[in-house]
Design a protein around this motif. Structure first.
Motif, mmCIF file in Angstrom:
data_model
loop_
_atom_site.group_PDB
_atom_site.id
_atom_site.type_symbol
_atom_site.label_atom_id
_atom_site.label_comp_id
_atom_site.label_asym_id
_atom_site.label_seq_id
_atom_site.Cartn_x
_atom_site.Cartn_y
_atom_site.Cartn_z
ATOM 1 N N GLN A 284 33.103 -59.425 58.397
ATOM 2 C CA GLN A 284 32.060 -59.645 57.400
ATOM 3 C C GLN A 284 32.676 -59.998 56.054
ATOM 4 O OE1 GLN A 284 30.089 -55.799 57.290
ATOM 5 N NE2 GLN A 284 28.395 -56.555 58.538
ATOM 6 N N THR A 285 31.871 -60.634 55.223
ATOM 7 C CA THR A 285 32.190 -60.724 53.810
ATOM 8 C C THR A 285 31.111 -59.966 53.055
ATOM 9 O OG1 THR A 285 32.626 -62.185 51.926
ATOM 10 C CG2 THR A 285 31.013 -62.964 53.527
ATOM 11 N N VAL A 286 31.515 -58.957 52.311
ATOM 12 C CA VAL A 286 30.578 -58.121 51.556
ATOM 13 C C VAL A 286 30.337 -58.766 50.201
ATOM 14 C CG1 VAL A 286 30.201 -55.863 50.515
ATOM 15 C CG2 VAL A 286 31.295 -56.044 52.760
ATOM 16 N N ALA A 287 29.079 -58.887 49.819
ATOM 17 C CA ALA A 287 28.720 -59.504 48.548
ATOM 18 C C ALA A 287 28.520 -58.475 47.447
ATOM 19 C CB ALA A 287 27.440 -60.331 48.709
ATOM 20 N N ALA A 288 28.037 -57.281 47.785
ATOM 21 C CA ALA A 288 27.775 -56.250 46.781
ATOM 22 C C ALA A 288 27.634 -54.916 47.483
ATOM 23 C CB ALA A 288 26.497 -56.570 45.996
ATOM 24 N N ALA A 289 27.954 -53.841 46.776
ATOM 25 C CA ALA A 289 27.826 -52.484 47.327
ATOM 26 C C ALA A 289 27.491 -51.530 46.195
ATOM 27 C CB ALA A 289 29.118 -52.049 48.017
ATOM 28 N N ARG A 290 26.676 -50.496 46.521
ATOM 29 C CA ARG A 290 26.338 -49.491 45.503
ATOM 30 C C ARG A 290 25.848 -48.213 46.165
ATOM 31 N NH1 ARG A 290 22.692 -50.307 40.008
ATOM 32 N NH2 ARG A 290 23.297 -48.330 39.053
ATOM 33 N N GLN A 291 26.268 -47.103 45.608
ATOM 34 C CA GLN A 291 25.866 -45.802 46.133
ATOM 35 C C GLN A 291 24.457 -45.469 45.664
ATOM 36 O OE1 GLN A 291 28.591 -42.677 45.094
ATOM 37 N NE2 GLN A 291 27.810 -41.263 46.638
ATOM 38 N N SER A 292 23.671 -44.847 46.544
ATOM 39 C CA SER A 292 22.304 -44.459 46.196
ATOM 40 C C SER A 292 22.318 -43.375 45.123
ATOM 41 C CB SER A 292 21.559 -43.964 47.436
ATOM 42 O OG SER A 292 22.206 -42.817 47.979
ATOM 43 N N LYS A 296 23.952 -39.899 48.808
ATOM 44 C CA LYS A 296 24.160 -39.781 50.247
ATOM 45 C C LYS A 296 24.579 -41.095 50.903
ATOM 46 C CE LYS A 296 20.670 -36.121 50.808
ATOM 47 N NZ LYS A 296 19.394 -35.766 51.483
ATOM 48 N N TRP A 297 24.143 -42.211 50.344
ATOM 49 C CA TRP A 297 24.249 -43.479 51.052
ATOM 50 C C TRP A 297 25.008 -44.520 50.244
ATOM 51 C CZ3 TRP A 297 22.748 -42.588 55.805
ATOM 52 C CH2 TRP A 297 21.752 -41.637 56.042
ATOM 53 N N LEU A 298 25.555 -45.486 50.969
ATOM 54 C CA LEU A 298 26.152 -46.655 50.343
ATOM 55 C C LEU A 298 25.434 -47.882 50.892
ATOM 56 C CD1 LEU A 298 28.458 -47.443 48.386
ATOM 57 C CD2 LEU A 298 29.845 -47.940 50.401
#
Length: 692
Positions: A284-292, A296-298
């Motif tokens: 995969q290529t990840v475009a963006a990520a952020r923790q809730s 608990k979640w990403l």
């Protein structure tokens, strides 16, 4: 709309919502002919209908507003007329902004810490000896570059390996403290003497900056570098507890041979980054990520790349969620029908465990909300393009958008309806006649539906027709106000625009229909759309046709005129014109052509405008920019030369100092000149009363 009306196009950033839910702040930017640049400031937009929006800052170009989580401070990027973007902060209630950075190549993005005391930011960081880091050494006098990787340049950036985006963390000072002052007179002389003594005993401090620069830097809070790998680090955000910074990068072994990018995190106190992996994901290529917000979640946005790690063609971006420390990831969106994106600042959180996202959908962009447990809802849809959204403090969602009558405005989502809060395009509508497009669908030769629009000029007609083809190819024309169509219609041309197979917004199968088959069903679709419109509307002159497009649109224009000779003239702009030379000259050439056309000589020749250029008889204006690294200028040079050699009436318009984005973000003077040259070309072959 006329070329001189460009300064009336006011674009609006994604909103920053204040934590108390009473107001939002946006950046409003427009082209300016006097500055030959883009200027604009931040505006505060009250949600109270009794209060009016007002200008909040007065910088040359202020962008990317973001409130601190406690609501006391507003951070943003400011560009001076001759400088780079630097991080600034100002009290949320207003006041004098303070600069926090002096990054040599500017700050690209930033994010607040949960406690509102620090900010993580990204900045291109030059290697020693490059980009002015050595006094007296110009760009032409720098050391030679030894290149061993595919990934060494990027359109609009230039060389990248010697100035990767690194992440830094900086503490935000108390804004009511007395400001520091720079040393002068005896104090500055003493500093110079101290630096001179240091230089005799070791390397000069601050990478050989002079004493005045060092003195100026001493007034700023000291930023700490968090990342050091020789690659870009982007999409930075703090963990919910403030202990880590999440980011996206390609730090894996063999990263030069694929398009993969993953999620990493680094401690705010420093150290080696660690990968945060989904145990069940493919390449995969990840475009963006952020923790809730609940920790608990990403959430992360990613595209699948197939077994090769390079198969990017028409891959929709999907939303995934996994435990914050990594683990099994679940997909939350329908990857076939939804093509998702975050806002300009990445993923926007709402509530303890949900996120706001944009979705490309059949010529529109919708706003959706997804929860970590898989539930989702459609918040905004219809004939508009949502460009950003934010929610805070239990207040309504604030949305920035464009549609057929505005280049950018802000609205509040209340009870499922949008309540307009601004009218930044009022002057545009007052001074330039804006024509609303007509939505159309016609069947292609094989019965496949082709969706698009007609912008019909005033008057009875018959009007000459311009068939416009968008770039990409995995992109889409939308319902939003499009300056190009408005300028051509004002000059007396009927403008046809459609989203043929290969386009985004209609599902992956629609987009992947031209993989290794460029110039087949996509050409069939645009010509069928043209034929359908000619049959339906008597106002269109079927004997006075022009065809034009940029990038992939330039490709399909050049390909079409080698086989269909009904067009009086053509404009081929920044085109992908020769898959063979593209491989070594384009910043994406090492993978793009092979995935779209296939990699064998036979495949490339069967889909190459250069291979069929000797069949062209249509007078053609070829447009290119000297600094275009996406479709390099040699593509246009060789195509123009081939046309001339066989006696086709051709011209070559070349813009200095511009790159692949000329028509969208080039200097205002060049954008205006481009329009004038386009209209001059059409006046020569398709004159109208408005463009004789």
């Amino acid at each position: 709309m006329k070329p001189e009306d460009l300064p009336l196009l006011k674009s609006v950033s994604a909103p920053a919502a204040h934590p108390d839910g009473t107001r939002a702040v946006v950046s409003v930017i427009r082209p300016d002919f006097d500055a030959d640049s883009y200027v604009g400031q931040l505006w505060t937009v009250p949600l109270d209908p009794e209060k009016l929006p007002r200008r909040l800052t007065r910088g040359f170009r202020d962008t990317a507003p973001a409130f601190s989580p406690d609501g006391l401070v507003l951070a943003f990027l400011r560009v001076t007329a001759d400088g780079k973007p630097q991080l600034h902060v100002v009290e949320a209630a207003g006041g004098e902004p303070q600069v926090l950075t002096n990054a040599r190549l500017g700050v690209s993005s930033f994010a607040w810490s949960p406690d509102s005391h620090s900010i993580v930011f990204g900045a291109r960081t030059p290697d020693d000896g490059r980009y002015g880091t050595l006094d007296g050494v110009s760009a032409g006098a720098e050391e030679a570059r030894l290149i061993t990787d595919y990934k060494y340049r990027m359109n609009g950036v230039g060389y990248t390996a010697d100035k990767p985006v690194q992440l830094y963390i900086v503490d935000v000072p108390e804004l009511d403290e007395e400001p520091r002052v720079a040393p002068a007179g005896r104090a500055l002389k003493a500093r110079k003497a101290a630096q001179g003594a240091l230089s005799k005993n070791g390397p000069e401090p601050d990478s050989a900056k002079n004493a005045e620069d060092a003195a100026a830097d001493s007034l700023l809070p000291q930023a700490r570098q968090l990342t050091f790998a020789a690659t870009d680090h982007s999409g930075e955000s703090f963990s919910t507890d403030g202990r880590f910074v999440y980011f996206v990068a390609a730090l894996h072994e063999g990263s030069d041979h694929d398009l993969e990018a993953g999620i990493y995190r680094v401690s705010v106190s420093g150290g080696e980054p660690e990968a945060v992996k989904a145990t069940n994901s493919g390449r995969q290529t990840v475009a963006a990520a952020r923790q809730s917000r609940d920790g608990k979640w990403l959430f992360f946005l990613a595209q699948e790349l197939g077994p090769s790690g390079q198969d990017f063609v028409a891959r929709n971006t999907a939303l995934y969620v996994m435990p914050a420390d990594g683990g099994e990831a679940g997909i939350l969106s329908d990857v076939e029908t939804m093509d998702l994106a975050g806002g300009a600042g990445g993923l926007e959180l709402r509530g303890p465990d949900s996120v706001l996202l944009l979705n490309n959908a059949q010529g529109t962009v919708e706003l959706l909300e997804f929860g970590a447990t898989g539930n989702h809802s459609l918040l905004v849809h219809g004939d508009r393009v949502v460009t950003g959204a934010a929610s805070a403090g239990g207040g309504p969602v604030v949305v920035s958008f464009s549609d057929a009558s505005t280049a950018g405005d802000v609205a509040a989502l209340e009870d499922g309806q949008l309540r307009l809060l601004t009218d930044f395009s009022a002057e545009l509508r007052l001074r330039a006649e804006i024509i609303e497009p007509r939505e159309l669908t016609f069947n292609s030769a094989d019965g496949y539906p082709v969706h698009g629009w007609l912008v019909l000029p005033p008057g009875k007609g018959p009007h000459p027709v311009l068939l416009n083809i968008h770039g990409g190819p995995f992109a889409q024309y939308t319902v939003a106000l499009f300056d190009e169509a408005q300028v051509y219609a004002a000059a007396g041309y009927a403008v046809l625009m459609c989203n043929p197979r290969g386009s985004a917004g209609y599902g992956q199968a629609h987009g992947r229909a031209i993989k290794e088959k460029m110039g087949t069903v996509d050409m069939q679709d645009v010509l069928s759309f043209l034929d359908g419109a000619l049959a339906k509307f008597q106002e269109l002159d079927g004997g006075a046709l022009g065809i034009m497009g940029g990038s992939y649109g330039g490709y399909l224009t050049a390909w079409t005129i080698s086989q269909d000779h009904r067009f009086k003239a053509a404009i081929v702009e920044r085109g992908f014109l020769d898959p063979v030379s593209f491989i070594g000259s384009s910043d994406i050439g090492w993978f793009f052509g092979g995935e779209y056309t296939g990699s064998t000589e036979e495949q490339m020749a069967a889909q190459s405008p250069m291979a069929t250029v000797r069949s062209v008889r249509t007078p053609s204006l070829v447009i290119h920019s000297e600094e275009d690294l996406r479709c390099p200028v040699e593509q246009g040079q060789r195509y123009f030369t081939a046309l001339k050699q066989q006696g086709v009436d051709a011209a070559f318009l070349v813009f200095p100092g511009e790159n692949h984005e000329l028509s969208r973000s080039g200097t205002p003077h060049h954008r205006k000149q481009r329009f004038e040259e386009l209209l001059r070309w059409w006046a020569r072959y398709l004159p109208t009363r408005a463009n004789p």
